[in-house]
Design a protein around this motif. Sequence first.
Motif, PDB file in Angstrom:
ATOM      1  N   ALA A  60      46.943  34.986  36.629  1.00  0.00           N
ATOM      2  CA  ALA A  60      45.712  35.552  36.298  1.00  0.00           C
ATOM      3  C   ALA A  60      45.392  36.898  36.681  1.00  0.00           C
ATOM      4  N   MET A  61      46.115  37.273  37.857  1.00  0.00           N
ATOM      5  CA  MET A  61      46.117  38.576  38.256  1.00  0.00           C
ATOM      6  C   MET A  61      47.144  39.455  37.475  1.00  0.00           C
ATOM      7  N   LEU A  62      48.195  38.818  36.890  1.00  0.00           N
ATOM      8  CA  LEU A  62      49.292  39.604  36.241  1.00  0.00           C
ATOM      9  C   LEU A  62      48.575  39.583  34.769  1.00  0.00           C
ATOM     10  N   PHE A  63      47.750  38.813  34.134  1.00  0.00           N
ATOM     11  CA  PHE A  63      47.174  39.043  32.877  1.00  0.00           C
ATOM     12  C   PHE A  63      46.205  39.946  33.118  1.00  0.00           C
ATOM     13  N   ALA A  64      45.425  40.138  34.166  1.00  0.00           N
ATOM     14  CA  ALA A  64      44.252  41.245  34.547  1.00  0.00           C
ATOM     15  C   ALA A  64      44.842  42.591  34.463  1.00  0.00           C
ATOM     16  N   SER A  65      46.045  42.804  34.920  1.00  0.00           N
ATOM     17  CA  SER A  65      46.881  44.041  35.145  1.00  0.00           C
ATOM     18  C   SER A  65      46.997  44.749  33.870  1.00  0.00           C
ATOM     19  N   HIS A  66      47.115  43.767  32.746  1.00  0.00           N
ATOM     20  CA  HIS A  66      47.219  44.330  31.112  1.00  0.00           C
ATOM     21  C   HIS A  66      46.111  44.524  30.513  1.00  0.00           C
ATOM     22  N   ILE A  67      44.925  43.933  31.356  1.00  0.00           N
ATOM     23  CA  ILE A  67      43.622  44.161  30.486  1.00  0.00           C
ATOM     24  C   ILE A  67      43.129  45.563  30.560  1.00  0.00           C
ATOM     25  N   PRO A  68      43.008  46.277  29.669  1.00  0.00           N
ATOM     26  CA  PRO A  68      42.295  47.592  29.706  1.00  0.00           C
ATOM     27  C   PRO A  68      41.213  47.793  30.679  1.00  0.00           C
ATOM     28  N   PHE A  69      40.120  47.248  30.879  1.00  0.00           N
ATOM     29  CA  PHE A  69      38.821  47.135  31.566  1.00  0.00           C
ATOM     30  C   PHE A  69      39.439  47.040  33.088  1.00  0.00           C
ATOM     31  N   VAL A  70      40.060  46.231  33.481  1.00  0.00           N
ATOM     32  CA  VAL A  70      40.359  46.150  34.854  1.00  0.00           C
ATOM     33  C   VAL A  70      41.973  46.704  35.433  1.00  0.00           C
ATOM     34  N   SER A  71      42.594  47.332  34.250  1.00  0.00           N
ATOM     35  CA  SER A  71      44.036  47.592  34.595  1.00  0.00           C
ATOM     36  C   SER A  71      43.954  48.831  35.726  1.00  0.00           C
ATOM     37  N   GLY A  72      42.995  49.817  35.457  1.00  0.00           N
ATOM     38  CA  GLY A  72      43.069  50.732  36.341  1.00  0.00           C
ATOM     39  C   GLY A  72      42.935  50.409  38.047  1.00  0.00           C
ATOM     40  N   LEU A  73      42.564  49.181  38.270  1.00  0.00           N
ATOM     41  CA  LEU A  73      42.410  48.579  39.596  1.00  0.00           C
ATOM     42  C   LEU A  73      43.949  48.430  40.042  1.00  0.00           C
ATOM     43  N   PHE A  74      44.679  48.222  39.272  1.00  0.00           N
ATOM     44  CA  PHE A  74      45.957  47.993  39.571  1.00  0.00           C
ATOM     45  C   PHE A  74      47.223  49.431  39.849  1.00  0.00           C
ATOM     46  N   GLN A  75      46.529  50.426  38.799  1.00  0.00           N
ATOM     47  CA  GLN A  75      47.268  51.625  39.009  1.00  0.00           C
ATOM     48  C   GLN A  75      46.928  52.648  39.816  1.00  0.00           C
ATOM     49  N   ASN A  76      45.528  52.499  40.400  1.00  0.00           N
ATOM     50  CA  ASN A  76      45.059  53.386  41.154  1.00  0.00           C
ATOM     51  C   ASN A  76      45.584  53.224  42.735  1.00  0.00           C
ATOM     52  N   ASN A  77      45.827  51.905  43.162  1.00  0.00           N
ATOM     53  CA  ASN A  77      46.102  51.648  44.367  1.00  0.00           C
ATOM     54  C   ASN A  77      46.933  50.532  44.452  1.00  0.00           C
ATOM     55  N   HIS A  78      47.522  49.952  45.437  1.00  0.00           N
ATOM     56  CA  HIS A  78      48.568  48.726  45.470  1.00  0.00           C
ATOM     57  C   HIS A  78      47.704  47.773  46.160  1.00  0.00           C
ATOM     58  N   GLN A  79      46.314  47.779  46.274  1.00  0.00           N
ATOM     59  CA  GLN A  79      45.355  46.827  47.155  1.00  0.00           C
ATOM     60  C   GLN A  79      45.809  45.559  46.494  1.00  0.00           C
ATOM     61  N   ALA A  80      45.676  45.286  45.200  1.00  0.00           N
ATOM     62  CA  ALA A  80      45.869  44.186  44.289  1.00  0.00           C
ATOM     63  C   ALA A  80      47.161  43.257  44.735  1.00  0.00           C
ATOM     64  N   TRP A  81      48.248  44.143  44.925  1.00  0.00           N
ATOM     65  CA  TRP A  81      49.487  43.648  45.102  1.00  0.00           C
ATOM     66  C   TRP A  81      49.680  43.086  46.619  1.00  0.00           C
ATOM     67  N   VAL A  82      49.056  43.648  47.473  1.00  0.00           N
ATOM     68  CA  VAL A  82      49.067  43.493  48.854  1.00  0.00           C
ATOM     69  C   VAL A  82      48.175  42.278  48.891  1.00  0.00           C
ATOM     70  N   VAL A  83      47.163  41.989  48.203  1.00  0.00           N
ATOM     71  CA  VAL A  83      46.293  40.655  48.235  1.00  0.00           C
ATOM     72  C   VAL A  83      47.177  39.516  47.745  1.00  0.00           C
ATOM     73  N   LEU A  84      47.785  39.779  46.648  1.00  0.00           N
ATOM     74  CA  LEU A  84      48.855  38.744  45.960  1.00  0.00           C
ATOM     75  C   LEU A  84      49.952  38.359  46.781  1.00  0.00           C
ATOM     76  N   ALA A  85      50.541  39.236  47.677  1.00  0.00           N
ATOM     77  CA  ALA A  85      51.752  39.246  48.602  1.00  0.00           C
ATOM     78  C   ALA A  85      51.227  38.274  49.571  1.00  0.00           C
TER      79      ALA A  85
END
Length: 407
Positions: A60-85
């Motif tokens: 779900a997170m990988l799909f979200a990272s390619h959806i325009p509405f929420v993709s900026g959350l993954f580009q502006n910082n690495h918080q999402a990837w820290v949560v996933l790790a």
Amino acid sequence: MRVYLFIAAIAGGATFLLTPLIRHLAIQIGAVGKVRARDVHTIPTPRMGGLAMMLGFAVAMLFASHIPFVSGLFQNNHQAWVVLAGAVAICLLGMADDLWDLDWMLKMAGQLLIAVFVAWGGLQIISLPIGSLFAASPTLSIAITAFLIVVSINAVNFVDGLDGLASGIVAIGGIAFAIYSYIIARSSPSYASMATLIDVAMVGICVGFILHNWHPAKLFMGDSGSMLLGYLITCASIIMTGRLDPASIHTSIYLPVFMPILLPVLVLFLPVLDMCMAIVRRLRKGQSPMHPDRMHLHHRMLKIGHSVQGAVLILWGWAALISFGSIMILFFPARFVAIGFAMAVVLLTVATMYPYLKHRIPELRAENARLEAARRAAAAGGPKASDGDGDGASAGVGTGDKAGVSD
């Protein structure tokens, strides 16, 4: 909102499809829980369902990272990837416990290390509303964040004792908190919210897993699942409430959260309550806080006569009341919320105690009937004692004495 529903559907669908594969894997590698004295199930059941939930969340997170509405959350910082790790790490720790039954101190040490890693990676509460908002030091921020994560992880782990119970409670808390975080996000230039994204994905994996975990369960989530859920719901709450500024948010919106440090306790009230009661109970007996027993809330529900499904549904009801009660004041006057809350408490209390009362009331009636019969016998035996019949007199005295004692 449609984007979030789509992400939740992806998480739920992936988890639902992957769970049978994980069940087969668990059987192959021996991750099958033995029936213990404190367990409710009666046959060995594979566990490690948390792996399917973690994979569903990752998809779900990988799909979200390619959806325009929420993709900026993954580009502006690495918080999402820290949560996933951190989710991957906590799930692997839980899998190790599902396979080898780790010592509780070793498991808690692993939880603490992962929590510190996540906090060090940027997932922190940077302000606390104690009196007035103040900036916390980095060390204090990391310590408080790690503490909250570890507490929530173990709270969900404690309550995971019936099929569908833990995942349902977390899903209910996640829905309530997702609604709140979505409302908060609407006051920002972009409606996109990392807290809402994590919440809806978490709710999706819970629903997808419950379809396999409803009683009688085909697979248990195990520590890999319960620890993952406690971790995710706390991460979502920390991301939002740890950075709230009361000056920029209307008081009527800010107050329902109470304070960031208490929010995980609010949305996970039942698990935290169960954990606190268990720790106090075991320490009073001179036992380890992690010593197993059959005195958890779900065990008590079964003891008073509820079925597994009934106990789960009623505990879900309590969780919904507590979780949604805090956000209802966003939509309704406080006095109406208080009245509705009180009515719901009465209804749930009756539902909770109904099996006990159903059996206890006839017992009380039978006991009262016996006492009434004894009183009548005593009253009938009294006049016979004055007839000059020695046997009757002695019987009357004896009956009178017994009646006096029982009164």
